[in-house]
Write a protein that holds these residues in place. Sequence first.
Motif, PDB file in Angstrom:
ATOM      1  N   ALA A  24      -8.722  -6.944  10.982  1.00 29.42           N
ATOM      2  CA  ALA A  24      -9.784  -5.965  10.767  1.00 29.42           C
ATOM      3  C   ALA A  24      -9.190  -4.605  10.405  1.00 29.42           C
ATOM      4  O   ALA A  24      -9.727  -3.892   9.546  1.00 29.42           O
ATOM      5  N   LEU A  28      -9.812  -2.600   6.966  1.00 33.40           N
ATOM      6  CA  LEU A  28     -10.306  -1.223   6.979  1.00 33.40           C
ATOM      7  C   LEU A  28      -9.408  -0.307   6.152  1.00 33.40           C
ATOM      8  O   LEU A  28      -9.901   0.534   5.390  1.00 33.40           O
ATOM      9  N   LYS A  29      -8.087  -0.479   6.282  1.00 36.44           N
ATOM     10  CA  LYS A  29      -7.165   0.321   5.477  1.00 36.44           C
ATOM     11  C   LYS A  29      -7.363   0.040   3.994  1.00 36.44           C
ATOM     12  O   LYS A  29      -7.317   0.954   3.167  1.00 36.44           O
TER      13      LYS A  29
END
Length: 60
Positions: A24, A28-29
């Motif tokens: 996750a 997200l990055k």
Amino acid sequence: MAGMVLRKTGVVLLTILKWILQAALVALKLVLGITKLFLLLLSLVMRIVLTMIGVSVGRR
């Protein structure tokens, strides 16, 4: 015996949870990087458009 099974099950579950959280975080990055790139390109395009509009208004 049951305590050892529960302990090993807990370790496996925590390891899986850690992998999910790492995945996750990587996602997200990636999303934030794509958003940053999109905003940079949008600002570049808007600067070019505004420059063209400014030049066309200045020639009248």
